[in-house]
Design an enzyme around this catalytic site. Sequence first.
Site, PDB file in Angstrom:
ATOM      1  N   GLU A  60       0.818  -1.205   0.000  1.00  0.00           N
ATOM      2  CA  GLU A  60       0.000   0.000   0.000  1.00  0.00           C
ATOM      3  C   GLU A  60       0.851   1.254   0.000  1.00  0.00           C
ATOM      4  O   GLU A  60       0.537   2.235  -0.663  1.00  0.00           O
ATOM      5  CB  GLU A  60      -0.948  -0.005   1.212  1.00  0.00           C
ATOM      6  N   HIS A 129     -10.359  -6.830   8.816  1.00  0.00           N
ATOM      7  CA  HIS A 129     -10.965  -6.396   7.558  1.00  0.00           C
ATOM      8  C   HIS A 129     -12.267  -5.623   7.786  1.00  0.00           C
ATOM      9  O   HIS A 129     -13.004  -5.391   6.835  1.00  0.00           O
ATOM     10  CB  HIS A 129     -11.301  -7.606   6.681  1.00  0.00           C
TER      11      HIS A 129
END
Lengths: 326, 479, 80
Positions: A60, A129
Amino acid sequence: MSRVTCRDAMGRAIRRALLEDDRVFLMGEDVGRYGGCFGVSKGLYDEFGPERIRDTPLSESAFVGAGIGAAIAGMRPIVEIMTCNFSLLALDQILNNAATLRHMSGGQIGVPLVIRMTTGGGRQLAAQHSHSLEGWYAHIPGLTVLTPATVEDFAGMLGPALADPDPVLIFEHGGLYNVDAELPDEDPAVDINKAAVRRAGQDISLLTYGGSLPKCMAAADELAASGIEAEVIDLRVLRPLDDEAIVTTVSRTHRAVVVDEGWRSGGIGAEISARIMEQAFWELDAPVARVATAEVPLPYPKHLEDAALPSVPAIVGAAKELLGRG
Amino acid sequence: MADRTAFAMPSLGADMVAGTVLAWHVQPGDRVQPGDLVALVDTDKSEIEIETFDAGIVSELVVPEGMQVPVGTVIAYFDPVGTGSPRDDRSAVPDAEAEPTRPAILPDQADQADQADAAGPADPAGEPARVPHHEPRVVSPLVRRLAEEAHLDPERLEGTGPGKQVRRADIEARGATRGATRVSPRARRLARLAGLDPTAVVGTGPAGTVTGVDVLAHNRPGPGQAPVGTTTPAPATTQPAEPGVARAPGGTGRRDGTADDRSRRATAILMERSWREIPHYHLATRLDVSTMVRWLADTNETRPIGERILAAAVLLRATALAAARHPRLNGWWIDGAFRPANQVDLGTVVARRGGGLLAPTITDAASRDLGEVMHTLHDLVQRVRRGRLRGGDLTPASITVTNLGELGVDEVHGVIHPPQVALVGFGAVHEEAWADGGMVAARPVLHVSLAGDHRVSDGLAGAAFLTDLAELLEHPEQL
Amino acid sequence: MNPTCDLILRLLADLAPEIDPAAVDVELPLRDQVDLDSMDTLTLMEAVAEHTGVEVPERDYPLVGSVAALARYTDARRAG
């Protein structure tokens, strides 16, 4: 006019942006050949090719940084981060570069970058998540934080976000992707500076955004059956907050429940509550109530996850308590 | 006597020789705790709040406000807590005034002190104190704080603990019935604006909290008015209506209808002709006007007073637009034939002060926007009331609106003004039960009626007009 | 009498010349004593705003039903 899901509305908006402006490209993990982890970019790779729909390594920090560089260099990147949980790996890029460069460069360098990410729980994806971190990002000057909650906003927020000369973060609640509604074929004109009144009422205000909006609408229906007319405000943009809309609704109803899927302590709900205190204290007939997520890492088992997240009965209960009808 | 505590003017600095008591913060009969602020004292350098280091019940304020006394002078006496009433102590020290450093007490202050004492402890002089033990009762700090919050005196409560000690449950039990009134911030603001004591208002919020609506209800004149925000927020009169007129002449001393016979006679001739010649049909419908009411409130909230819109203007504007779409209702019946008007000249009915009615016209109302209609109406009413109508104000109207809402009337079955062929009537906006989607809710409801000339139009045309009018009123923002 | 009360009575008399200000009981609801419709009320509030700078919002109308209440309201708002 056709029936469209939030997922397809966002996909359509990305496609439209790619067609209209060749500086726009999409980048992220599995956005290309796989069509996006949540299927938002399905078909775009075939239509626009690997130059404009770019699959990235699982890093990321690297691909958000690349997006920032591209934006500085004149492109209009859309970076997709699979879930906001992983955006923390890119937090340094977002906070220390994207959000600050205009300031640090004395206005010479802007970062016209759009970062899309899923947020929120309710789908049994467990604690790594499922969290809601939009409230954290709303803390950062230099960013605009959008939280679409309707098909229209999923379709219409990307355009103005790309037109913004500074970084814009779009938090898409995973539970909304399959929600559908009628959508006109042309692009809806969406004002990303304003909150929206999703239901008018005069007895109490439910202030919310994103994935909690459908819950608040359901709670308002339930309250109406008890003779309580709730006004539902979809905040839509968490930074900068639409203070005027908040003060207006509280001045009308004199009671407010803030519903927020983030954790209670230090959440965006606390900020909204504080602003009501600062700007509309003398309009209040009751303390501001908050319905937020329990302060635990979000559990995997369904019954525990449901118990941790804001629920319709919790919203109804909080509203009734403020009205002395508990 | 021996138990009495003297409170002396303190030295508030090495160079201070005297102080002036500017204000007392306590009165005889008040309980004081160590640390309580007792008085405001001027030391010639600054004004300083002075505190006590002793507990007790104030028995006397020796120095009146405004008097300067040397440091060390006794300025007040405190009785010990829990050893009988201050009155007993007072009677036990008849020679108190003989103390050398003590200035004479002012007579009116002495009276106050007596009254305060009399109104204080319930025990009559000479009777045994209610508290069985003469040593001070033990009250825990927590209980003391809770008692203060509930405005209770723990020394005067019968406790349920050992030795009748007051415990937390005792305070909570009393507090539940006597507890401090909670007043919401909004209620406080409204009460301040209304000059009310909010704690005197009956609260309907959770745990009896006084809320804004309670203050408004408390202050609302008379029964029978609909809840705030659902009616035209004006002090409307409620006298009986005369048929066919929009607003009865009213006011003290002029309700007998004789104030303007000439005007009355003109109306009589016109109405008689109408009823004789025009075959009326009447239609009526109910509209949920929540949207309009809310839109008006929101719009007016953000506008300066000179740009506020009244519901009457919204109704006129919507009627003008609807009339423009329905030519069979907008025109005149002359010499046995209908002559449609080529624009909407909207007749209104305005009462003159001192009696009588005038029906001035808003010409070409369909091409004026809402703000302009409001402005025109405002001017028109001013001119009627001041008797200074202009020529243009009396242009023959092509359709007339009568609004009896101000009178609290629900529904109007109007009489057409000949040679016009239609008259639209509006009643008051009241909360009514409104069924929608299988549920009944209270909504602000407006009754709209149409009186039509059956020679020119029929119920079908009339119904279409009302439907259009209803739709226009559902979207006031587009007017 | 409170000077603001005086002022309001003068404005009222100007608005509705048939009213005798001396006959108005300032503590009683105005609506029970004189004939004012919503337009008159607006005109009176405009006059009050012009003379005192205090604009009474519609939602506060229930607080200002009498001359004295309107005067108290106006004074309270002017005092901040």
